[in-house]
Enzyme design. Sequence first.
Site, PDB file in Angstrom:
ATOM      1  N   LYS A  22      32.788  28.362  -0.597  1.00 47.12           N
ATOM      2  CA  LYS A  22      31.633  28.430  -1.506  1.00 47.12           C
ATOM      3  C   LYS A  22      30.846  29.718  -1.218  1.00 47.12           C
ATOM      4  CE  LYS A  22      27.755  26.071  -0.416  1.00 47.12           C
ATOM      5  NZ  LYS A  22      26.542  26.910  -0.328  1.00 47.12           N
ATOM      6  N   ASN A  23      30.598  29.995   0.051  1.00 44.53           N
ATOM      7  CA  ASN A  23      29.689  31.096   0.400  1.00 44.53           C
ATOM      8  C   ASN A  23      30.340  32.467   0.326  1.00 44.53           C
ATOM      9  OD1 ASN A  23      27.743  29.181   0.644  1.00 44.53           O
ATOM     10  ND2 ASN A  23      27.683  29.190   2.886  1.00 44.53           N
ATOM     11  N   CYS A 116      13.600  25.362  -0.162  1.00 44.39           N
ATOM     12  CA  CYS A 116      14.419  24.157  -0.363  1.00 44.39           C
ATOM     13  C   CYS A 116      14.183  23.270   0.863  1.00 44.39           C
ATOM     14  CB  CYS A 116      15.887  24.521  -0.506  1.00 44.39           C
ATOM     15  SG  CYS A 116      16.593  25.085   1.035  1.00 44.39           S
ATOM     16  N   ARG A 121      12.943  29.886   2.861  1.00 42.47           N
ATOM     17  CA  ARG A 121      13.986  30.741   2.283  1.00 42.47           C
ATOM     18  C   ARG A 121      13.389  31.980   1.601  1.00 42.47           C
ATOM     19  NH1 ARG A 121      18.572  27.364   1.761  1.00 42.47           N
ATOM     20  NH2 ARG A 121      19.819  29.256   1.755  1.00 42.47           N
ATOM     21  N   ASP A 304      25.073  26.006   9.511  1.00 44.96           N
ATOM     22  CA  ASP A 304      25.559  25.045   8.510  1.00 44.96           C
ATOM     23  C   ASP A 304      26.314  23.892   9.149  1.00 44.96           C
ATOM     24  OD1 ASP A 304      26.257  27.461   5.871  1.00 44.96           O
ATOM     25  OD2 ASP A 304      24.409  26.611   6.661  1.00 44.96           O
TER      26      ASP A 304
HETATM   27  C1  EPZ Z   1      23.438  31.913   3.609  1.00 43.87           C
HETATM   28  O1  EPZ Z   1      22.140  31.619   3.145  1.00 43.87           O
HETATM   29  C2  EPZ Z   1      24.269  30.693   3.272  1.00 43.87           C
HETATM   30  N1  EPZ Z   1      24.275  30.484   1.827  1.00 43.87           N
HETATM   31  C3  EPZ Z   1      23.676  29.469   3.959  1.00 43.87           C
HETATM   32  O2  EPZ Z   1      24.525  28.366   3.675  1.00 43.87           O
HETATM   33  C4  EPZ Z   1      23.672  29.713   5.460  1.00 43.87           C
HETATM   34  O3  EPZ Z   1      23.035  28.613   6.090  1.00 43.87           O
HETATM   35  C5  EPZ Z   1      22.889  30.998   5.782  1.00 43.87           C
HETATM   36  O4  EPZ Z   1      23.458  32.101   5.034  1.00 43.87           O
HETATM   37  C6  EPZ Z   1      22.926  31.351   7.253  1.00 43.87           C
HETATM   38  O5  EPZ Z   1      24.240  31.471   7.680  1.00 43.87           O
HETATM   39  C7  EPZ Z   1      25.124  31.217   1.065  1.00 43.87           C
HETATM   40  O6  EPZ Z   1      25.859  32.053   1.558  1.00 43.87           O
HETATM   41  C8  EPZ Z   1      25.103  30.934  -0.398  1.00 43.87           C
HETATM   42  P1  EPZ Z   1      19.972  34.031   5.456  1.00 43.87           P
HETATM   43  P2  EPZ Z   1      21.016  32.795   3.124  1.00 43.87           P
HETATM   44  O7  EPZ Z   1      19.389  34.995   4.502  1.00 43.87           O
HETATM   45  O8  EPZ Z   1      21.649  34.058   2.757  1.00 43.87           O
HETATM   46  C9  EPZ Z   1      15.469  34.169   6.830  1.00 43.87           C
HETATM   47  C10 EPZ Z   1      25.070  26.231   2.935  1.00 43.87           C
HETATM   48  O9  EPZ Z   1      24.822  25.140   3.444  1.00 43.87           O
HETATM   49  N2  EPZ Z   1      15.279  35.170   5.780  1.00 43.87           N
HETATM   50  O10 EPZ Z   1      20.994  34.484   6.446  1.00 43.87           O
HETATM   51  O11 EPZ Z   1      19.875  32.298   2.329  1.00 43.87           O
HETATM   52  C11 EPZ Z   1      15.701  32.781   6.247  1.00 43.87           C
HETATM   53  O12 EPZ Z   1      14.474  32.153   5.943  1.00 43.87           O
HETATM   54  C12 EPZ Z   1      23.994  27.297   2.893  1.00 43.87           C
HETATM   55  O13 EPZ Z   1      26.180  26.572   2.459  1.00 43.87           O
HETATM   56  C13 EPZ Z   1      14.079  35.852   5.694  1.00 43.87           C
HETATM   57  O14 EPZ Z   1      13.170  35.615   6.470  1.00 43.87           O
HETATM   58  O15 EPZ Z   1      20.600  32.808   4.661  1.00 43.87           O
HETATM   59  C14 EPZ Z   1      16.437  32.070   7.350  1.00 43.87           C
HETATM   60  O16 EPZ Z   1      15.495  31.570   8.294  1.00 43.87           O
HETATM   61  C15 EPZ Z   1      22.661  26.770   3.403  1.00 43.87           C
HETATM   62  N3  EPZ Z   1      13.901  36.768   4.704  1.00 43.87           N
HETATM   63  C16 EPZ Z   1      17.253  33.189   7.993  1.00 43.87           C
HETATM   64  O17 EPZ Z   1      16.677  34.422   7.557  1.00 43.87           O
HETATM   65  C17 EPZ Z   1      14.897  37.064   3.805  1.00 43.87           C
HETATM   66  O18 EPZ Z   1      14.696  37.935   2.937  1.00 43.87           O
HETATM   67  C18 EPZ Z   1      18.715  33.175   7.585  1.00 43.87           C
HETATM   68  O19 EPZ Z   1      18.761  33.283   6.193  1.00 43.87           O
HETATM   69  C19 EPZ Z   1      16.128  36.365   3.911  1.00 43.87           C
HETATM   70  C20 EPZ Z   1      16.302  35.430   4.907  1.00 43.87           C
END
Ligand code: EPZ
Length: 418
Positions: A22-23, A116, A121, A304
Site C-alpha cells: 500500500k505504502n 487522524c 500528522r 506500523d
Molecule cells: C507514512 O506516513 C506511512 N503512510 C505510515 O503508514 C507510516 O506509519 C509512516 O510513514 C512512518 O513510517 C504512507 O506511506 C501512506 P511520516 P507519513 O511523515 O508519511 C511527523 C500505515 O499504517 N511529521 O514519516 O505520514 C509526523 O507527525 C500508515 O500504513 C511532521 O512533524 O509519516 C510523525 O510523528 C500509518 N511534519 C512523524 O513525522 C511533517 O511534515 C513520521 O511521519 C511530516 C511528518
Amino acid sequence: MSSYIINGGKKLEGIVKISGSKNASLPIIAGAILNGKTTKLYNIPNIHDIQITLEILKLIGCKVKKKNDKITIDSSNIISYEIPYALMRQMRSSVIMAGAIVGRFKKAVFSYPGGCEIGARPIDLHLNGFRKLGINIEEEGGFIKCSCDKIVGTEIHLDFPSVGATENLILASVFAQGETIITNAAMEPEIVDLQNFLNLMGAKVEGAGTNVIRIKGVKNLKEVSYKIMPDRIEAGTFLCCCGITNGNIVLENVVPDHIVPVISKLEESGCKLYLQKDKIEIKAPKRLLCTEIKTMPYPGFPTDMQSIYGACMTVAKGTSIIIENIFENRYKYAGELIRMGAKISIEGRMAVIKGVRRLHATEVYSSDLRGGAALVVAGLHAKGITRINNIEYILRGYENFDKKLNNLGAEVTIKEGE
Ligand code: EPZ
C-alpha cells in the site's frame, strides 16, 4: 460499519501470498501524474486507500483502468490541479499527490489533511521543502495554494526523516531546474521503490535507501510499466498472526530484508524463522517470550508494526516494554485489548505489557488501520467468538485479509454493517 466475527483459538498453518505494498503504491500512483502519458502498474493491492487515490486521479482528469492487480493510468489530459477536499479528508496521505501535481504543473491546491487517530500528522516538513524549491505557499481557510514560475533545485534538510515529505519532495523535484539534495531523508524501502519507478520513466533520482537523496531535473518522462514491491507490513502482520497462534506458515512474495527488525524480535520471542529470497517460513512456540521494542525510522522497528506486535506480547511469558517514538497517539488499541483481558499500562510513549495466559473473546472496536489489525491478532488467539467492529479501517490496508486467514485455518467471517 461492518465487523469481523472471529472464532479464535486455532493454529494457523499453510501458505499465504503477500499483496503489493500500500505504502509503495500511493507515491508511485502519484508519480504517474508526471509523465503525461500512459503508466501500467502491477501488483497493486485491491484496498480502499488505493480506490480513493484512483478516484482523485480520475477527478483531476486522468483516465484510469483497473483489472485485478493491474492498473493503467493515462495522465495526458489532466484538467484540474486541485486535490478534492472530501477525498483529502478521507485519506490524509493523498497529500502525496501535491508534489507530483506542482512538480508538473507548477501549481496545486489541496486542503490541510487533518489529523487522524494516531496523531496530528502535520505537513510542515512538506511545505517548508516546497518553499525551498521556490514554490509559493498561500494558506487560507484550511486550503493550501501552491504556485511558482519554475522549480529550482536546492538542498533541503528534513528536521525529521518523514516518509511522506521525502516522497513529496522527490516528486516535486523531478522536473526542477538543477539538482535537489534531500538530507536526513527517510530510508524506507517504499522510497527505493519510488526511485526505481521514476528512474524507469527517465527521471534521475539516486540515493533512495540512504539519508541523502539527489534528484537531477529532467525535461520529460516516458511511458512505463512497473511492478510494486511486496507489502512489508502485511508480511509482518501475518508473521504475528502465526506467532500468537502457535502456528506454522509460509509467506510467499516477501522481501525478508524489508522486515529484519520484526524477524529478529519474533526470533527473540521464541519463533523459528527460515528465510529464502522471496519466502519466509515461521514456526511459533507454544507460548511467546516477552521482549522490548522501540519504534524508529527505517531500518529500525517499524511504527506500523507496533500495535500488531504488541498484541502478541499480551500473551507472552513475562513483561514486555514498547516505546513508540514516531507517532504521539498510537496506543488507542490498548484499551480494546484490555477488554480482552490484556494487562497493559500506558505511560506517555511507553507501554508496559504483563503477559497473561490467555485473552478472552469479546466485542471490540477498531479505530485505526494497524490498531484494528492488532485486534485481529488478538481475536485469532482468544478461544471463542471475538467481534471486531468498524473493520473499514482495516480494509483500508489489507487485501482479502479474511480470505487469506481462512486459507490458513482461521475462522473469520464478515458481518456487513447495518
Ligand atoms: C507514512 O506516513 C506511512 N503512510 C505510515 O503508514 C507510516 O506509519 C509512516 O510513514 C512512518 O513510517 C504512507 O506511506 C501512506 P511520516 P507519513 O511523515 O508519511 C511527523 C500505515 O499504517 N511529521 O514519516 O505520514 C509526523 O507527525 C500508515 O500504513 C511532521 O512533524 O509519516 C510523525 O510523528 C500509518 N511534519 C512523524 O513525522 C511533517 O511534515 C513520521 O511521519 C511530516 C511528518
